[in-house]
Design a protein around this motif. Structure first.
Motif, PDB file in Angstrom:
ATOM      1  N   GLY A 144     -45.642 -13.272 -32.043  1.00 25.52           N
ATOM      2  CA  GLY A 144     -44.927 -14.532 -31.861  1.00 25.52           C
ATOM      3  C   GLY A 144     -45.772 -15.755 -31.605  1.00 25.52           C
ATOM      4  O   GLY A 144     -45.232 -16.837 -31.379  1.00 25.52           O
ATOM      5  N   LEU A 153     -38.790 -24.346 -29.296  1.00 28.14           N
ATOM      6  CA  LEU A 153     -38.288 -23.129 -28.654  1.00 28.14           C
ATOM      7  C   LEU A 153     -37.530 -23.422 -27.361  1.00 28.14           C
ATOM      8  O   LEU A 153     -36.708 -22.615 -26.924  1.00 28.14           O
ATOM      9  CB  LEU A 153     -39.434 -22.156 -28.396  1.00 28.14           C
ATOM     10  CG  LEU A 153     -40.246 -21.774 -29.649  1.00 28.14           C
ATOM     11  CD1 LEU A 153     -41.437 -20.918 -29.280  1.00 28.14           C
ATOM     12  CD2 LEU A 153     -39.360 -21.088 -30.679  1.00 28.14           C
ATOM     13  N   LEU A 157     -36.907 -16.020 -31.428  1.00 27.29           N
ATOM     14  CA  LEU A 157     -38.296 -15.574 -31.300  1.00 27.29           C
ATOM     15  C   LEU A 157     -38.425 -14.558 -30.172  1.00 27.29           C
ATOM     16  O   LEU A 157     -39.127 -13.551 -30.316  1.00 27.29           O
ATOM     17  CB  LEU A 157     -39.245 -16.750 -31.078  1.00 27.29           C
ATOM     18  CG  LEU A 157     -40.721 -16.368 -30.954  1.00 27.29           C
ATOM     19  CD1 LEU A 157     -41.235 -15.698 -32.231  1.00 27.29           C
ATOM     20  CD2 LEU A 157     -41.563 -17.591 -30.617  1.00 27.29           C
ATOM     21  N   HIS A 207     -37.294 -11.276 -31.349  1.00 29.82           N
ATOM     22  CA  HIS A 207     -38.278 -10.706 -32.266  1.00 29.82           C
ATOM     23  C   HIS A 207     -39.466 -10.089 -31.516  1.00 29.82           C
ATOM     24  O   HIS A 207     -39.848  -8.947 -31.781  1.00 29.82           O
ATOM     25  CB  HIS A 207     -38.766 -11.776 -33.242  1.00 29.82           C
ATOM     26  CG  HIS A 207     -39.892 -11.331 -34.112  1.00 29.82           C
ATOM     27  ND1 HIS A 207     -39.727 -10.435 -35.150  1.00 29.82           N
ATOM     28  CD2 HIS A 207     -41.218 -11.643 -34.080  1.00 29.82           C
ATOM     29  CE1 HIS A 207     -40.900 -10.220 -35.723  1.00 29.82           C
ATOM     30  NE2 HIS A 207     -41.820 -10.940 -35.091  1.00 29.82           N
TER      31      HIS A 207
END
Length: 168
Positions: free
Chosen positions: A37, A85, A109, A112
């Protein structure tokens, strides 16, 4: 010449085992977060804490929960904001405070990187422990953490309430 104070062998062995396990796990987690990430550990912690809190926290509450300097945390939050983000806005109840909000891309994210994060933590640590081990480890480390937080480093200490600036 006096000999320096030493920990008893059992305590020294426990201390070295804890620091080695912590270093090995931290290194593997840092590599996974960067690869999956492009995140630093503090950035991941910010996203995870925001997610756990429903998506929004005051910056001071984030700082109090993480053992990280307030200026360093501000920098990390700014980097996350540049990536879209999180957002940072004046506090709803107090415009002097800053609220950090997890954005949908931040949530995506986090989801993920969490897959690989769980794999690393489980593969390196949890899979080698029994349920009983985990219960004991949790109890012991919680007690140690609470003891350490009774006299935390400045970066982990809650802020004192601000004094009112008015004249009585």
């Amino acid at each position: 010449m006096t000999e320096p104070t030493r920990l008893p062998p059992a305590q020294l062995a426990a201390y070295f085992a804890l620091t080695e396990v912590s270093s090995l796990l931290q290194h593997a987690v840092e590599q996974q977060l960067k690869t999956d990430g492009g995140l630093t550990t503090p950035q991941f912690q910010i996203l995870a804490r925001l997610n756990a809190a429903g998506g929004r926290l005051r910056m001071t509450d984030l700082a109090d929960g993480l053992v990280y300097s307030r200026s360093g945390l501000t920098y990390q939050a700014a980097q996350l904001e540049k990536r879209g983000l999180v957002t940072r806005t004046p506090g709803a109840d107090d415009e002097r405070s800053v609220e950090v909000t997890l954005t949908p891309p931040g949530r995506d994210l986090l989801a993920h990187v969490m897959v690989g994060h769980v794999e690393v933590v489980d593969g390196l640590m949890m899979s080698s422990l029994t349920e009983a081990d985990i219960a004991v480890l949790t109890e012991v480390l919680t007690r140690v953490r609470d003891h350490m937080r009774a006299a935390p480093p400045r970066s982990a200490a809650p802020r004192a309430p601000k004094k009112s600036g008015g004249i009585s």
